[in-house]
Design a protein around this motif. Sequence first.
Motif, PDB file in Angstrom:
ATOM      1  N   THR A 212     -18.724  25.333  23.011  1.00 14.32           N
ATOM      2  CA  THR A 212     -18.673  26.601  21.725  1.00 14.32           C
ATOM      3  C   THR A 212     -18.802  25.697  20.494  1.00 14.32           C
ATOM      4  O   THR A 212     -20.108  26.256  19.555  1.00 14.32           O
ATOM      5  N   ILE A 213     -19.147  24.522  20.312  1.00 14.58           N
ATOM      6  CA  ILE A 213     -19.579  24.358  18.958  1.00 14.58           C
ATOM      7  C   ILE A 213     -21.225  24.194  18.654  1.00 14.58           C
ATOM      8  O   ILE A 213     -21.520  24.106  18.163  1.00 14.58           O
ATOM      9  N   VAL A 214     -21.899  23.834  19.816  1.00 20.32           N
ATOM     10  CA  VAL A 214     -23.410  23.485  19.859  1.00 20.32           C
ATOM     11  C   VAL A 214     -23.724  25.511  19.756  1.00 20.32           C
ATOM     12  O   VAL A 214     -24.745  25.136  19.411  1.00 20.32           O
ATOM     13  N   LEU A 215     -23.486  25.652  20.925  1.00 19.05           N
ATOM     14  CA  LEU A 215     -23.921  27.481  20.640  1.00 19.05           C
ATOM     15  C   LEU A 215     -23.666  27.964  19.360  1.00 19.05           C
ATOM     16  O   LEU A 215     -24.238  28.659  19.156  1.00 19.05           O
ATOM     17  N   PHE A 216     -22.650  27.799  18.481  1.00 22.18           N
ATOM     18  CA  PHE A 216     -22.011  28.552  17.233  1.00 22.18           C
ATOM     19  C   PHE A 216     -23.440  27.580  15.977  1.00 22.18           C
ATOM     20  O   PHE A 216     -24.089  28.617  15.261  1.00 22.18           O
ATOM     21  N   VAL A 217     -23.524  26.810  16.464  1.00 22.60           N
ATOM     22  CA  VAL A 217     -24.114  26.025  15.155  1.00 22.60           C
ATOM     23  C   VAL A 217     -26.216  26.406  16.135  1.00 22.60           C
ATOM     24  O   VAL A 217     -26.585  26.835  14.398  1.00 22.60           O
ATOM     25  N   ILE A 218     -26.215  26.541  16.724  1.00 21.46           N
ATOM     26  CA  ILE A 218     -27.664  27.578  17.173  1.00 21.46           C
ATOM     27  C   ILE A 218     -27.521  28.409  16.716  1.00 21.46           C
ATOM     28  O   ILE A 218     -28.835  28.349  15.974  1.00 21.46           O
ATOM     29  N   GLY A 219     -26.852  29.323  16.831  1.00 23.44           N
ATOM     30  CA  GLY A 219     -26.405  30.566  16.391  1.00 23.44           C
ATOM     31  C   GLY A 219     -26.678  30.773  15.161  1.00 23.44           C
ATOM     32  O   GLY A 219     -27.021  31.562  14.318  1.00 23.44           O
ATOM     33  N   GLY A 220     -26.072  29.678  14.185  1.00 27.66           N
ATOM     34  CA  GLY A 220     -26.539  30.131  12.610  1.00 27.66           C
ATOM     35  C   GLY A 220     -27.303  29.789  12.068  1.00 27.66           C
ATOM     36  O   GLY A 220     -27.985  30.077  11.597  1.00 27.66           O
ATOM     37  N   PHE A 221     -28.081  28.281  13.275  1.00 35.32           N
ATOM     38  CA  PHE A 221     -29.324  27.830  12.507  1.00 35.32           C
ATOM     39  C   PHE A 221     -30.282  28.989  12.458  1.00 35.32           C
ATOM     40  O   PHE A 221     -31.288  29.583  11.972  1.00 35.32           O
ATOM     41  N   TRP A 222     -29.782  29.902  14.170  1.00 35.35           N
ATOM     42  CA  TRP A 222     -30.983  31.178  14.318  1.00 35.35           C
ATOM     43  C   TRP A 222     -30.616  31.622  13.756  1.00 35.35           C
ATOM     44  O   TRP A 222     -31.775  33.023  12.873  1.00 35.35           O
ATOM     45  N   ILE A 223     -29.722  32.741  13.163  1.00 35.90           N
ATOM     46  CA  ILE A 223     -29.360  34.366  12.254  1.00 35.90           C
ATOM     47  C   ILE A 223     -30.018  33.212  10.953  1.00 35.90           C
ATOM     48  O   ILE A 223     -30.752  34.885  10.184  1.00 35.90           O
ATOM     49  N   ALA A 224     -29.551  32.295   9.808  1.00 33.63           N
ATOM     50  CA  ALA A 224     -30.264  32.301   8.866  1.00 33.63           C
ATOM     51  C   ALA A 224     -31.611  31.554   8.629  1.00 33.63           C
ATOM     52  O   ALA A 224     -32.681  31.763   7.941  1.00 33.63           O
ATOM     53  N   LEU A 225     -32.541  31.674   9.514  1.00 32.34           N
ATOM     54  CA  LEU A 225     -33.866  30.984  10.363  1.00 32.34           C
ATOM     55  C   LEU A 225     -35.040  32.054  11.399  1.00 32.34           C
ATOM     56  O   LEU A 225     -36.085  32.421  10.286  1.00 32.34           O
ATOM     57  N   GLY A 226     -34.098  32.777  12.144  1.00 25.52           N
ATOM     58  CA  GLY A 226     -34.955  33.434  13.245  1.00 25.52           C
ATOM     59  C   GLY A 226     -34.946  34.579  12.619  1.00 25.52           C
ATOM     60  O   GLY A 226     -35.150  35.534  13.759  1.00 25.52           O
ATOM     61  N   ILE A 227     -33.874  35.286  11.795  1.00 20.96           N
ATOM     62  CA  ILE A 227     -33.489  36.324  12.345  1.00 20.96           C
ATOM     63  C   ILE A 227     -33.270  37.166  10.569  1.00 20.96           C
ATOM     64  O   ILE A 227     -32.953  36.415  10.317  1.00 20.96           O
ATOM     65  N   HIS A 228     -34.281  38.317  10.554  1.00 20.44           N
ATOM     66  CA  HIS A 228     -33.889  39.386  10.041  1.00 20.44           C
ATOM     67  C   HIS A 228     -32.719  40.066   9.529  1.00 20.44           C
ATOM     68  O   HIS A 228     -32.288  40.498  10.596  1.00 20.44           O
ATOM     69  N   GLY A 229     -32.102  39.856   8.183  1.00 20.94           N
ATOM     70  CA  GLY A 229     -30.935  40.384   7.688  1.00 20.94           C
ATOM     71  C   GLY A 229     -30.978  41.169   7.101  1.00 20.94           C
ATOM     72  O   GLY A 229     -32.217  42.388   7.052  1.00 20.94           O
ATOM     73  N   TYR A 230     -30.418  42.339   6.450  1.00 22.79           N
ATOM     74  CA  TYR A 230     -30.324  43.724   5.803  1.00 22.79           C
ATOM     75  C   TYR A 230     -29.234  43.188   4.768  1.00 22.79           C
ATOM     76  O   TYR A 230     -28.355  42.816   4.529  1.00 22.79           O
ATOM     77  N   ARG A 231     -30.659  44.683   3.680  1.00 21.15           N
ATOM     78  CA  ARG A 231     -29.998  44.243   2.246  1.00 21.15           C
ATOM     79  C   ARG A 231     -30.044  45.558   1.833  1.00 21.15           C
ATOM     80  O   ARG A 231     -31.111  46.056   1.823  1.00 21.15           O
ATOM     81  N   ILE A 232     -28.784  46.213   0.882  1.00 22.68           N
ATOM     82  CA  ILE A 232     -29.154  47.451   0.759  1.00 22.68           C
ATOM     83  C   ILE A 232     -29.071  47.444  -0.779  1.00 22.68           C
ATOM     84  O   ILE A 232     -28.778  46.154  -1.520  1.00 22.68           O
TER      85      ILE A 232
END
Length: 380
Positions: A212-232
Amino acid sequence: MIFDYETLKVIWWGFVGVLLIGLALTGGFDFGVGAMLPFIGKTDTERRVVINSIGSTWEGNQTWFITAGGATFAAWPLVYATAFSGFYVALMLLLFSLFFRPVGFDYRSKITDPRWRSFWDWGLFAGGFVPPLIFGVAFGNLLQGVPFHYDTSMRVEYTGGFFDLLNPFGLLAGLLSVAMLVMHGATYLQVKTDDVIALRARKIAIVAALVTIVLFVIGGFWIALGIHGYRITSMPDANSAFMPLAKTVTTVSGAWMDNYARWPATWALPIIGIGAALLSIIFSLGYKARLAFVASGLSVTGIILTAGTSLFPFIMPSSLDPNSSLTIWDAVSSHKTLGIMFWVVVVMLPIILLYTAWVYRVMRGKVTSKDIHDNEHTAY
């Protein structure tokens, strides 16, 4: 109305979050126990001990799932309609996997044939493994954007398919969901069982917490650096009723981190998600089952709130047309509907929580092999 429309929109985002966390904390350990069933029980008696550890409460825990679905329909009708259009196959798969649970619990031990019981053991495994996997995959796809859009007549069109959901980040989110609920289920078994089953649960809890810790950390970096987020970038007054296409939305790299910059205190949420998982490992190693269970519950809560905070105020972003994205501001029911339902929740939610606490108090205590032998024809 005691609250203005904008405030009620935010309150209902919180209410739905509470219901989802309630589902994860109660139904979640049920799912985790089911996913471990064929592996943690080596004999028929051991598997019956595992099943009966959740046998007295699993039906009540399912009400959180039903309530969360009903609240979504009532508070966010556009989200409900669009989700069932886009995730139809996945939701049907979820529904059919859940069919194994009531039938498996009630009929698994009616016949002594090992093949019959093995079949239902794997059916209960499917009912425990598939739902958290689908929930996680769905949430992973929300963070990437879902391929739908509204036309000028507000008719929704979904252009994706089931296998499009099974992308790398979606699968990672699905595995994270499974891992954290297996961790939660394993710590629950440490509390509810003894001897060899509790020892096996202890080992599984430690491994699941680490995953859980490993996947959560990987997912966090992926969201911050590799996925475009949305902004109003622009929208009407949040205190008014308006449709999704009335706002303007852009996609920006790292935009899912905006809320953490805006409200630095929210960094406590991912810290709780990781720190509590570490505590569950420490408490499991120290044979402190109840503390390990509390820690795993805090970890699940921190992870869910982290994901919800990243998305806020988006509920269902659109990858085809960002302006069609659904948010807490434009996907909601009327002011009057939200106000009436607010008072229903204020009255009913404490009653449900008190009743749930009373049930768990009455049903406290460990399930042992002796209990199964003494209640051969009445236990699951």
